[in-house]
Design a protein around this motif. Sequence first.
Motif, PDB file in Angstrom:
ATOM      1  N   GLU A 131      41.657 -20.359 -20.865  1.00 43.99           N
ATOM      2  CA  GLU A 131      41.711 -21.186 -20.295  1.00 43.99           C
ATOM      3  C   GLU A 131      40.484 -21.068 -19.491  1.00 43.99           C
ATOM      4  O   GLU A 131      40.508 -20.923 -18.115  1.00 43.99           O
ATOM      5  CB  GLU A 131      43.223 -21.499 -19.809  1.00 43.99           C
ATOM      6  CG  GLU A 131      42.620 -23.295 -19.357  1.00 43.99           C
ATOM      7  CD  GLU A 131      44.502 -23.595 -18.435  1.00 43.99           C
ATOM      8  OE1 GLU A 131      45.021 -24.410 -17.712  1.00 43.99           O
ATOM      9  OE2 GLU A 131      45.732 -22.437 -19.302  1.00 43.99           O
ATOM     10  N   GLY A 132      39.451 -22.806 -19.850  1.00 46.47           N
ATOM     11  CA  GLY A 132      38.307 -22.986 -19.217  1.00 46.47           C
ATOM     12  C   GLY A 132      37.041 -22.432 -19.368  1.00 46.47           C
ATOM     13  O   GLY A 132      36.581 -22.945 -18.898  1.00 46.47           O
ATOM     14  N   ASN A 133      37.418 -21.463 -20.545  1.00 46.31           N
ATOM     15  CA  ASN A 133      36.206 -20.971 -20.517  1.00 46.31           C
ATOM     16  C   ASN A 133      35.212 -21.281 -22.044  1.00 46.31           C
ATOM     17  O   ASN A 133      36.845 -21.649 -22.979  1.00 46.31           O
ATOM     18  CB  ASN A 133      36.292 -19.071 -20.684  1.00 46.31           C
ATOM     19  CG  ASN A 133      36.461 -18.827 -19.147  1.00 46.31           C
ATOM     20  OD1 ASN A 133      36.205 -18.986 -18.692  1.00 46.31           O
ATOM     21  ND2 ASN A 133      37.165 -17.365 -18.882  1.00 46.31           N
ATOM     22  N   ASN A 134      34.329 -21.359 -22.516  1.00 45.33           N
ATOM     23  CA  ASN A 134      34.108 -21.218 -23.585  1.00 45.33           C
ATOM     24  C   ASN A 134      33.540 -20.749 -24.077  1.00 45.33           C
ATOM     25  O   ASN A 134      32.953 -19.415 -24.319  1.00 45.33           O
ATOM     26  CB  ASN A 134      32.534 -22.094 -23.038  1.00 45.33           C
ATOM     27  CG  ASN A 134      32.679 -23.944 -22.665  1.00 45.33           C
ATOM     28  OD1 ASN A 134      33.410 -24.284 -22.192  1.00 45.33           O
ATOM     29  ND2 ASN A 134      31.580 -23.781 -21.603  1.00 45.33           N
ATOM     30  N   ILE A 135      33.332 -20.884 -25.830  1.00 42.42           N
ATOM     31  CA  ILE A 135      32.791 -20.476 -26.773  1.00 42.42           C
ATOM     32  C   ILE A 135      32.152 -20.718 -27.885  1.00 42.42           C
ATOM     33  O   ILE A 135      32.161 -22.093 -28.037  1.00 42.42           O
ATOM     34  CB  ILE A 135      33.943 -19.318 -27.617  1.00 42.42           C
ATOM     35  CG1 ILE A 135      33.960 -18.139 -28.938  1.00 42.42           C
ATOM     36  CG2 ILE A 135      35.303 -19.932 -28.609  1.00 42.42           C
ATOM     37  CD1 ILE A 135      35.077 -17.538 -29.126  1.00 42.42           C
ATOM     38  N   THR A 136      31.401 -20.442 -28.605  1.00 43.75           N
ATOM     39  CA  THR A 136      30.490 -20.712 -29.213  1.00 43.75           C
ATOM     40  C   THR A 136      31.036 -20.496 -30.440  1.00 43.75           C
ATOM     41  O   THR A 136      31.435 -19.125 -31.149  1.00 43.75           O
ATOM     42  CB  THR A 136      28.521 -20.282 -29.486  1.00 43.75           C
ATOM     43  OG1 THR A 136      28.752 -20.886 -27.674  1.00 43.75           O
ATOM     44  CG2 THR A 136      28.050 -21.045 -29.875  1.00 43.75           C
ATOM     45  N   PHE A 137      30.592 -20.782 -31.967  1.00 40.02           N
ATOM     46  CA  PHE A 137      31.080 -20.854 -33.469  1.00 40.02           C
ATOM     47  C   PHE A 137      29.943 -20.724 -34.162  1.00 40.02           C
ATOM     48  O   PHE A 137      28.712 -21.700 -33.697  1.00 40.02           O
ATOM     49  CB  PHE A 137      32.112 -21.503 -33.386  1.00 40.02           C
ATOM     50  CG  PHE A 137      31.952 -23.335 -34.270  1.00 40.02           C
ATOM     51  CD1 PHE A 137      31.911 -23.345 -35.299  1.00 40.02           C
ATOM     52  CD2 PHE A 137      32.775 -23.355 -33.005  1.00 40.02           C
ATOM     53  CE1 PHE A 137      32.240 -25.227 -35.314  1.00 40.02           C
ATOM     54  CE2 PHE A 137      31.861 -25.038 -33.048  1.00 40.02           C
ATOM     55  CZ  PHE A 137      32.113 -25.634 -34.341  1.00 40.02           C
ATOM     56  N   VAL A 138      29.913 -20.539 -35.017  1.00 35.34           N
ATOM     57  CA  VAL A 138      28.242 -20.812 -36.662  1.00 35.34           C
ATOM     58  C   VAL A 138      29.136 -21.058 -37.646  1.00 35.34           C
ATOM     59  O   VAL A 138      29.871 -21.059 -37.713  1.00 35.34           O
ATOM     60  CB  VAL A 138      27.940 -19.109 -36.535  1.00 35.34           C
ATOM     61  CG1 VAL A 138      27.159 -19.045 -35.224  1.00 35.34           C
ATOM     62  CG2 VAL A 138      28.913 -18.571 -36.922  1.00 35.34           C
TER      63      VAL A 138
END
Length: 182
Positions: A131-138
């Motif tokens: 919770e609170g962290n970001n992630i990137t997707f393609v």
Amino acid sequence: MYHNGDLIRVQCDSGFTLETDNGGKVVECTKNGWSPSPKCVTKGCDYIRIENGRMTEYLEWYKPFPKWEGQTIDFRCDHGFVPANQQTGQTWQRAACINSRYVPEPKCLKICDPSIHFDHGRFIHHDYILEGNNITFVCDSGYSPANQQSTITCTQKGWSPAPRCILTEIQLHGIPECIVSD
């Protein structure tokens, strides 16, 4: 100078409380001195509700609080949550009362799973995200992130915004040639 029978109200500094809490925090001058003795002691740590977690049944049921300096509480997080101090792999966590607060803070964070599948895209990172962290997707070829946003955040309710890939619109200038073969 105070005289026999005089009353005073005692207020302790922040983080401290009157050793003998008589409700009104009033002490009386007697021939033997102040009654009760106006001694301020470290406040200790009060009962706290742990969102998405709980303390041991004994602590929840009997609530033996406050806890004094150095005393501990044990707590666990609900399924899908982990302690904020990220000591994974352990079911129960321990926090000590230090300077009138629990250390580490008994807080449970949501775990977001990047292995979920969504149409026409995938996450680059495969470990769980807190919770609170970001992630990137393609997105797959021919698709692009909805709202041009490929970074999303793990929140207490899951991914925000939800990962979504949409068909890429092609800007055409004039009418494209279409060749039909037999």
